[in-house]
Every structure is written in structure tokens, then in C-alpha cells.
Design a protein around this motif. Structure first.
Motif, PDB file in Angstrom:
ATOM      1  N   GLN A  53       0.816  -1.219   0.000  1.00  0.00           N
ATOM      2  CA  GLN A  53       0.000   0.000   0.000  1.00  0.00           C
ATOM      3  C   GLN A  53       0.847   1.266   0.000  1.00  0.00           C
ATOM      4  OE1 GLN A  53      -2.447  -0.232   3.487  1.00  0.00           O
ATOM      5  NE2 GLN A  53      -0.916   0.710   4.796  1.00  0.00           N
ATOM      6  N   GLY A  54       2.182   1.091   0.179  1.00  0.00           N
ATOM      7  CA  GLY A  54       3.074   2.242   0.114  1.00  0.00           C
ATOM      8  C   GLY A  54       2.984   3.183   1.286  1.00  0.00           C
ATOM      9  N   ALA A  55       2.439   2.725   2.396  1.00  0.00           N
ATOM     10  CA  ALA A  55       2.314   3.565   3.594  1.00  0.00           C
ATOM     11  C   ALA A  55       2.045   2.671   4.795  1.00  0.00           C
ATOM     12  CB  ALA A  55       1.188   4.580   3.442  1.00  0.00           C
ATOM     13  N   VAL A  56       2.274   3.219   5.975  1.00  0.00           N
ATOM     14  CA  VAL A  56       1.990   2.463   7.191  1.00  0.00           C
ATOM     15  C   VAL A  56       0.512   2.620   7.532  1.00  0.00           C
ATOM     16  CG1 VAL A  56       4.320   2.755   8.099  1.00  0.00           C
ATOM     17  CG2 VAL A  56       2.540   4.407   8.704  1.00  0.00           C
ATOM     18  N   HIS A  57      -0.041   1.629   8.213  1.00  0.00           N
ATOM     19  CA  HIS A  57      -1.423   1.717   8.688  1.00  0.00           C
ATOM     20  C   HIS A  57      -1.526   2.779   9.785  1.00  0.00           C
ATOM     21  CE1 HIS A  57      -3.249  -1.605   6.521  1.00  0.00           C
ATOM     22  NE2 HIS A  57      -2.210  -2.373   6.819  1.00  0.00           N
ATOM     23  N   GLN A  58      -2.606   3.504   9.780  1.00  0.00           N
ATOM     24  CA  GLN A  58      -2.879   4.469  10.837  1.00  0.00           C
ATOM     25  C   GLN A  58      -3.846   3.896  11.870  1.00  0.00           C
ATOM     26  OE1 GLN A  58      -1.315   7.455  11.175  1.00  0.00           O
ATOM     27  NE2 GLN A  58      -0.103   6.981   9.337  1.00  0.00           N
ATOM     28  N   THR A  59      -4.635   2.880  11.454  1.00  0.00           N
ATOM     29  CA  THR A  59      -5.581   2.237  12.370  1.00  0.00           C
ATOM     30  C   THR A  59      -5.422   0.728  12.275  1.00  0.00           C
ATOM     31  OG1 THR A  59      -7.326   2.238  10.694  1.00  0.00           O
ATOM     32  CG2 THR A  59      -7.236   4.125  12.200  1.00  0.00           C
ATOM     33  N   ASN A  60      -6.022   0.016  13.210  1.00  0.00           N
ATOM     34  CA  ASN A  60      -5.898  -1.435  13.310  1.00  0.00           C
ATOM     35  C   ASN A  60      -6.949  -2.131  12.447  1.00  0.00           C
ATOM     36  OD1 ASN A  60      -5.661  -4.103  14.060  1.00  0.00           O
ATOM     37  ND2 ASN A  60      -5.951  -3.764  16.247  1.00  0.00           N
ATOM     38  N   PRO A  61      -6.547  -2.769  11.325  1.00  0.00           N
ATOM     39  CA  PRO A  61      -7.535  -3.414  10.456  1.00  0.00           C
ATOM     40  C   PRO A  61      -7.673  -4.920  10.696  1.00  0.00           C
ATOM     41  CG  PRO A  61      -5.477  -3.233   9.278  1.00  0.00           C
ATOM     42  CD  PRO A  61      -5.213  -2.725  10.681  1.00  0.00           C
ATOM     43  N   TYR A  62      -6.930  -5.464  11.658  1.00  0.00           N
ATOM     44  CA  TYR A  62      -6.855  -6.918  11.796  1.00  0.00           C
ATOM     45  C   TYR A  62      -7.660  -7.474  12.971  1.00  0.00           C
ATOM     46  CZ  TYR A  62      -2.938  -6.257   8.603  1.00  0.00           C
ATOM     47  OH  TYR A  62      -2.162  -5.909   7.519  1.00  0.00           O
ATOM     48  N   SER A  63      -8.249  -6.615  13.775  1.00  0.00           N
ATOM     49  CA  SER A  63      -8.950  -7.077  14.970  1.00  0.00           C
ATOM     50  C   SER A  63     -10.406  -6.632  14.955  1.00  0.00           C
ATOM     51  CB  SER A  63      -8.267  -6.532  16.226  1.00  0.00           C
ATOM     52  OG  SER A  63      -9.024  -6.823  17.373  1.00  0.00           O
ATOM     53  N   TYR A  64     -11.292  -7.529  15.353  1.00  0.00           N
ATOM     54  CA  TYR A  64     -12.702  -7.166  15.431  1.00  0.00           C
ATOM     55  C   TYR A  64     -13.048  -6.496  16.761  1.00  0.00           C
ATOM     56  CZ  TYR A  64     -13.483 -11.353  18.331  1.00  0.00           C
ATOM     57  OH  TYR A  64     -13.440 -12.293  19.330  1.00  0.00           O
ATOM     58  N   THR A  65     -12.164  -6.573  17.748  1.00  0.00           N
ATOM     59  CA  THR A  65     -12.413  -5.928  19.038  1.00  0.00           C
ATOM     60  C   THR A  65     -11.876  -4.504  19.080  1.00  0.00           C
ATOM     61  OG1 THR A  65     -10.360  -6.813  19.959  1.00  0.00           O
ATOM     62  CG2 THR A  65     -12.369  -8.115  20.285  1.00  0.00           C
TER      63      THR A  65
ATOM     64  N   TYR B 289      -9.198   1.390  15.739  1.00  0.00           N
ATOM     65  CA  TYR B 289      -8.406   2.023  16.794  1.00  0.00           C
ATOM     66  C   TYR B 289      -7.037   2.404  16.229  1.00  0.00           C
ATOM     67  CZ  TYR B 289      -6.254   2.730  21.380  1.00  0.00           C
ATOM     68  OH  TYR B 289      -5.616   3.264  22.477  1.00  0.00           O
ATOM     69  N   ARG B 290      -6.454   3.494  16.695  1.00  0.00           N
ATOM     70  CA  ARG B 290      -5.177   3.954  16.150  1.00  0.00           C
ATOM     71  C   ARG B 290      -4.079   2.910  16.347  1.00  0.00           C
ATOM     72  NH1 ARG B 290      -2.427   2.871  19.921  1.00  0.00           N
ATOM     73  NH2 ARG B 290      -2.162   3.991  21.889  1.00  0.00           N
ATOM     74  N   TRP B 291      -3.187   2.844  15.385  1.00  0.00           N
ATOM     75  CA  TRP B 291      -2.087   1.885  15.429  1.00  0.00           C
ATOM     76  C   TRP B 291      -0.775   2.645  15.243  1.00  0.00           C
ATOM     77  CZ3 TRP B 291      -1.169  -2.451  11.196  1.00  0.00           C
ATOM     78  CH2 TRP B 291      -0.043  -3.205  11.551  1.00  0.00           C
ATOM     79  N   ILE B 292       0.040   2.656  16.295  1.00  0.00           N
ATOM     80  CA  ILE B 292       1.355   3.298  16.236  1.00  0.00           C
ATOM     81  C   ILE B 292       2.394   2.194  15.971  1.00  0.00           C
ATOM     82  CG2 ILE B 292       3.066   4.678  17.463  1.00  0.00           C
ATOM     83  CD1 ILE B 292       0.576   6.241  16.902  1.00  0.00           C
ATOM     84  N   ASN B 293       2.762   2.027  14.720  1.00  0.00           N
ATOM     85  CA  ASN B 293       3.685   0.950  14.354  1.00  0.00           C
ATOM     86  C   ASN B 293       5.119   1.486  14.358  1.00  0.00           C
ATOM     87  OD1 ASN B 293       5.032  -1.245  13.379  1.00  0.00           O
ATOM     88  ND2 ASN B 293       3.813  -1.482  11.527  1.00  0.00           N
ATOM     89  N   HIS B 294       5.772   1.385  15.518  1.00  0.00           N
ATOM     90  CA  HIS B 294       7.134   1.906  15.646  1.00  0.00           C
ATOM     91  C   HIS B 294       8.185   0.942  15.094  1.00  0.00           C
ATOM     92  CE1 HIS B 294       7.862  -0.820  19.059  1.00  0.00           C
ATOM     93  NE2 HIS B 294       6.649  -0.484  19.484  1.00  0.00           N
ATOM     94  N   GLU B 295       7.743  -0.202  14.559  1.00  0.00           N
ATOM     95  CA  GLU B 295       8.674  -1.197  14.033  1.00  0.00           C
ATOM     96  C   GLU B 295       8.574  -1.344  12.513  1.00  0.00           C
ATOM     97  OE1 GLU B 295       8.463  -4.201  17.892  1.00  0.00           O
ATOM     98  OE2 GLU B 295       6.941  -4.341  16.331  1.00  0.00           O
TER      99      GLU B 295
ATOM    100  N   VAL C 106      11.471  12.533  12.976  1.00  0.00           N
ATOM    101  CA  VAL C 106      11.257  12.184  11.569  1.00  0.00           C
ATOM    102  C   VAL C 106      10.802  10.728  11.492  1.00  0.00           C
ATOM    103  CG1 VAL C 106      12.267  12.109   9.261  1.00  0.00           C
ATOM    104  CG2 VAL C 106      13.050  13.826  10.914  1.00  0.00           C
ATOM    105  N   ASN C 107       9.503  10.533  11.586  1.00  0.00           N
ATOM    106  CA  ASN C 107       8.888   9.203  11.542  1.00  0.00           C
ATOM    107  C   ASN C 107       7.455   9.380  11.057  1.00  0.00           C
ATOM    108  OD1 ASN C 107       6.890   9.122  14.002  1.00  0.00           O
ATOM    109  ND2 ASN C 107       8.749  10.095  14.790  1.00  0.00           N
ATOM    110  N   PRO C 108       6.767   8.312  10.679  1.00  0.00           N
ATOM    111  CA  PRO C 108       5.421   8.470  10.111  1.00  0.00           C
ATOM    112  C   PRO C 108       4.403   9.120  11.038  1.00  0.00           C
ATOM    113  CG  PRO C 108       6.286   6.280   9.629  1.00  0.00           C
ATOM    114  CD  PRO C 108       7.231   6.909  10.602  1.00  0.00           C
ATOM    115  N   TYR C 109       4.685   9.182  12.330  1.00  0.00           N
ATOM    116  CA  TYR C 109       3.709   9.701  13.288  1.00  0.00           C
ATOM    117  C   TYR C 109       4.161  11.018  13.924  1.00  0.00           C
ATOM    118  CZ  TYR C 109       2.561   4.787  12.742  1.00  0.00           C
ATOM    119  OH  TYR C 109       2.287   3.557  12.209  1.00  0.00           O
ATOM    120  N   GLY C 110       5.396  11.452  13.626  1.00  0.00           N
ATOM    121  CA  GLY C 110       5.894  12.700  14.183  1.00  0.00           C
ATOM    122  C   GLY C 110       5.947  12.686  15.699  1.00  0.00           C
ATOM    123  N   TYR C 111       5.519  13.781  16.319  1.00  0.00           N
ATOM    124  CA  TYR C 111       5.565  13.887  17.773  1.00  0.00           C
ATOM    125  C   TYR C 111       4.591  12.923  18.451  1.00  0.00           C
ATOM    126  CZ  TYR C 111       1.097  16.348  17.926  1.00  0.00           C
ATOM    127  OH  TYR C 111      -0.247  16.660  17.846  1.00  0.00           O
TER     128      TYR C 111
END
Length: 538
Positions: free
Chosen positions: A78-90, A94-100, A252-257
Motif C-alpha cells: 500500500q506504500g504507507a503504514v497503517h494508521q488504524t488497526n484493520p486486523y482485529s474485530y475488538t 483504533y489507532r495503530w502506532i507501528n514503531h517497528e 522524523v517518523n510516520p507519526y511525528g511527535y
């Protein structure tokens, strides 16, 4: 005059006749020929590298490895990191901070090119690079082979448990680079600091351990600035300027501060995860780490020069290492350069080189043959374990629900599945069209309420039943080490459709019932009755 009354001149030792012959060997300390010294150090380093291979060639799958590869693939596609969690039904949306994210992209790339074999070899090369850097730092300061062998024979087993194929390998690597750079700086090479902002730029996009790195660097800068406040030294000012540049780089990361807001809110909270538990003090567990910690305390009494920042930083690192098991590796990486210098200088006379070189060449060849034999044995032993699984990462059926997954796939089942915490990312890999209740991303992708709810369900507490009543759960996968494995047997509205060696699978019968229930009643569900493959992905 009586000659006997004359004062006798003082006795003098007879002067040895002048000779061009060398003094007897016992008159001076034996000298080590440079070529012999290089050869001995090379043998010692080779032995340590093979020792490292024997300990770091762990081939068991980490619980989150499936997810890391899957997430890396998603980022590339998709050429970008996810901003929300698409893999869980619970926690959908919800926001997803993928620092890895960067390490996950790298993992996916390696897996695409060389399968899980490439991931093992990449991990092994990374660990050997770390040992190589720390070994080079040792011999740049002291040539003491005895101290080198003793410290590294302890340090490598102490580090090995943390060297699973996970993004936190990036923290081990970046921390080592930072430690080596800082030691070179304090040894007089100020130019190495120019690389630190770039190092932190890579670190912040690879793993959340950048928090520890920035904290360590900041503590060193604070101590040095206070120490040199009135001295007019240039070094503390240069350190402070570099630290400021590093603080800008980590933004300098996809989520900034927002990434740092997440770190601030998350890291202070309790984590009921094995690697975050304390090191047990009164047992033989982590014995090598405990010995290294004791050597650090003992070093306080050595008649050697010590830097204030080293004592403070290492004390803090060791405390955190005892507080959280996952921090023991970081503490050992920080400890090694300090211990090698302290004991290398103190025990300069206790060095194998001078004694070894006195012995005959025949003994040298025999000793080298023995070392080579041990090295070959270590390599063959580990290589055989690697070959037994066709040079792939090992997915053990006693740890992961491979039989239950095989049953699900054989019957074409899917849906929203409540899963144990450690199995979430394995399950989303096996069933990409299903969604899960929880996984190892923890607070990066789940609110605390969902984490607590899944934990209550696993422990069999009454409030955990909300996972079944408040969310559209279709199936429940239980692990035999959790209370839910027993309580689900008597749960109204649910029926067991499969039981494997370590897991059970339950399907909803209450409204809305899952289609698998009717198939179960009709006897249409089949048990494959085969042994799933042990090679990754399982």
C-alpha cells in the motif's frame, strides 16, 4: 701500623664481564612477537565468534514473527503504514502506532528472497557484527586475551535469549553502534559524533527501543555537561549539540511527535508479559548476567580510572536489567566495553599470551588443534539442528496451535476468532480473511480496555465473558495453559468442535450461530489426521 686496624672498603659485587650475549630469560619478562600476538588474538576471536554462532543460532519462531512479515508486506503493497488497526474485530479502527515498520519491511524483503532461512542467517550476521564491534573495541584498548575470553564467554550466553527474530534486534544493533561511537569519542575521536543523528533517524523508525537509546545518551550528556560546566572543555558542548540534533532526528517518523506521546503514555504502564518480568534473584536463572553484574560491583574497588558517566549509566542499566528481563541484553552491551577496560588494565600481568609464547611450537599446534576441534563441534552441532528442520525456522506444535489451524483450513472455516495473546499473529497469518481479538502488538494497536478484557477471558474471570457477549465473536481458540481452556467447556451458547494437543476450538451456537455448528451436527467436519509441517510458517 697494623694492617688489621685499617678501615676496610665496602664490599662490592663483582662486575659481570661484558658480553654481547642476551641476558638469561628469567632476568626480563618474556616478549611477545607481534606476529605471534596477532595470531593468538585471531584464534581467540575466532573461538568467540563460533561460540556466538552456537548460542545465537536459535531457530524457534517468535510469537510475533508472522505478524511482522505480514505487516511488512502490507506496508510495501500500500506504500504507507497503517494508521488504524484493520486486523482485529475488538479494536477495529483504533489507532495503530507501528514503531517497528522499517524492520517489518526488511523482514518481509528477506523472507521474499530467502524464506525463513534468510531471516535466521540475517539474525546471525547481525549478532556476529555486534560481537565483532565489541571485540574490536576491547582489543583497541587492551590486548589481554584472558580477560577477553572470560568476559565474552559469559556475555554471549547472557545475550542469546533475547536474540529472537524480532524487530528489537535493531535496538541491539543501534545501541552497539552508539556505544562504540561514544567510547571512541571519549578516547579522543570526536568526528564519530557526526553519525549519531543519522543513527537515531534509523533507530526511531525501526524499534521503540530508541527511547532507551535517547535516554542513555541524554544521561551521558547531562553528566558530562555538569562535570565540565566551569572547565571550558569543548567535548561537553559538542556532545550537547549532537544530542540536540538527535532529538530532532527522532521526530522524523510516520507519526511525528505523536509517536513520543504514545511512548510517554505507554511505557510507564504495567506489562504482564514474560519478557517484562523481573530477573529472579535467588536462582541459577540468568546466572551469566548476574556474574557480569557482580564483576561490575567488584570493579568499583579496582585501582583504575573510571568515568563518572559510565558508573551512573551502567548502574541504571543493571537495575533495569534486573527489573525487566528484556533489558538484560542492553545492559550487557553497555557493560562489556567498561569491564574489558577495567579488568584488562588491572589484570595486565594475568595474560595468557606471555605464558603461551614460552611453550614449544608443538604445543602451539596441539592447542590450536584442540580449539579447532571444539569450534568444528559447535558448528556441526548447531548445523545439525538447523538441517533437521530443512534450514527453516522451527514452528513447534507444542507451542503453537498448528493442528487446530490445519483443522480450520481443511474445513474452510473462518470468522472472528478469540485467540490467546501469543497466538494472535500466527492466526492472522494463517487466516487473513478472519479477524482476531488480540495479538502481540499490545498497546500499539489496542486500547487498555480490550487488553484487560482478553486477559480476564484467558484467566477465566466472569468479566471476561463480555468478549463473547459484547463483540461479534464467532469462534474461540483456547490454549491448555489458560483457564479459558476449561471454562469454555461449560459456556452456554458454545460447543467444542475440535481438540488438539494444546488447543481447543469452540463455535457459537447462540444467535447468530456460526455455520460450522450445523456442519458439526451433520458430521461434515473432517479431522485431517496429519502432522503439520514444522518449518515456518507452519
Amino acid at each position: 701500623m697494623n694492617p688489621s686496624t685499617l678501615e676496610k672498603p665496602p664490599l662490592q659485587k663483582p662486575t659481570a664481564p661484558q658480553s654481547s650475549a642476551a641476558p638469561p630469560p628469567r632476568a626480563i619478562a618474556p616478549q611477545v612477537h607481534p606476529a605471534d600476538e596477532v595470531r593468538l588474538i585471531a584464534w581467540a576471536r575466532a573461538f568467540i565468534y563460533v561460540w556466538a554462532v552456537a548460542w545465537f543460532l536459535l531457530i524457534s519462531a517468535d510469537p510475533d514473527l508472522w505478524g511482522h512479515i505480514h505487516f511488512g508486506q502490507s506496508i510495501v503493497e500500500q506504500g504507507a503504514v497503517h494508521q488504524t488497526n484493520p486486523y482485529s474485530y475488538t479494536a477495529e479502527g483504533y489507532r495503530w502506532i507501528n514503531h517497528e515498520w522499517l524492520m517489518e519491511v526488511i523482514f518481509y524483503g528477506i523472507y521474499q528472497v530467502a524464506d525463513s532461512t534468510g531471516l535466521i542467517l540475517a539474525k546471525l550476521l547481525l549478532s556476529l557484527h555486534i560481537i565483532h564491534l565489541l571485540s574490536g573495541l576491547h582489543f583497541a584498548r587492551t590486548r589481554n586475551v584472558t580477560v577477553y575470553l572470560a568476559l565474552f564467554l559469559l556475555a554471549i550466553p547472557a545475550m542469546s535469549a533475547g536474540f529472537m527474530t524480532r524487530p528489537h534486534l535493531a535496538t541491539f544493533l543501534f545501541l552497539t553502534w552508539m556505544v562504540v561511537a561514544l567510547h571512541k569519542f571519549f578516547d579522543g575521536n570526536q568526528r564519530v559524533l557526526r553519525w549519531l543523528p543519522l543513527l537515531f533517524l534509523g533507530w526511531v523508525n525501526s524499534h521503540g527501543g530508541v527511547v532507551a537509546g535517547l535516554g542513555i545518551f541524554g544521561l551521558i550528556v547531562f553528566i558530562e555537561v555538569v562535570r565540565g560546566w566551569n572547565s571550558g572543555e569543548r567535548a561537553p558542548r559538542l556532545l550537547a549539540a549532537t544530542f540536540a540534533a538527535c532529538c530532532l532526528a527522532v521526530l522524523v517518523n510516520p507519526y511525528g511527535y505523536r509517536l513520543w506521546v504514545f511512548f510517554y503514555e505507554s511505557l510507564g504502564q504495567e506489562r504482564i508479559i514474560t519478557e517484562w518480568l523481573p530477573v529472579p534473584l535467588w536462582s541459577a536463572d540468568f546466572i551469566q548476567y548476574k556474574i557480569l553484574a557482580a564483576l561490575f560491583v567488584l570493579s568499583w574497588f579496582l585501582p583504575t580510572k573510571k568515568r563518572i558517566w559510565e558508573i551512573v549509566v551502567l548502574t541504571v542499566a543493571l537495575v533495569y536489567g534486573f527489573k525487566h528481563q528484556r533489558h538484560t541484553v542492553l545492559a550487557v552491551i553497555l557493560l562489556l566495553p567498561y569491564l574489558s577496560m577495567q579488568y584488562g588494565h588491572t589484570l595486565a600481568k594475568l595474560d595468557v599470551r606471555t605464558h603461551y609464547m614460552r611453550l614449544s611450537h608443538h604445543f602451539h599446534w596441539a592447542a590450536q588443534a584442540v580449539m579447532l576441534t571444539f569450534m568444528i563441534f559447535f558448528l556441526i552441532n548447531r548445523g545439525q539442528q538447523f538441517a533437521d528442520n530443512h534450514y527453516k525456522i522451527w514452528v513447534e506444535a507444542s507451542i503453537y496451535p498448528t493442528y487446530a489451524a490445519d483443522f480450520m483450513q481443511a474445513n474452510g472455516l473462518d470468522g472472528n476468532v478469540a485467540v490467546p495473546f501469543d497466538w494472535g499473529e500466527y492466526w492472522l497469518w494463517k487466516f487473513p480473511d478472519s479477524k482476531i481479538s488480540i495479538d502481540g502488538r499490545f498497546r500499539t494497536a489496542y486500547p487498555q480496555r480490550i487488553i484487560d478484557l482478553n486477559r480476564a477471558f484467558a484467566e477465566g474471570r466472569p468479566e471476561g465473558r463480555k468478549l463473547l457477549t459484547e463483540f461479534p465473536t464467532d469462534l474461540v481458540l483456547t490454549a491448555r495453559h489458560e483457564a479459558a481452556h476449561r471454562t469454555m467447556e461449560h459456556q452456554p451458547g458454545w460447543v467444542k468442535i475440535y481438540q488438539g494437543p494444546i488447543s481447543k476450538l469452540f463455535v457459537r451456537t447462540s444467535e447468530p450461530p456460526h455455520p460450522a455448528w450445523q456442519r458439526f451436527l451433520a458430521g461434515d467436519l473432517i479431522d485431517p489426521g496429519r502432522t503439520p509441517p514444522y518449518a515456518f510458517p507452519g
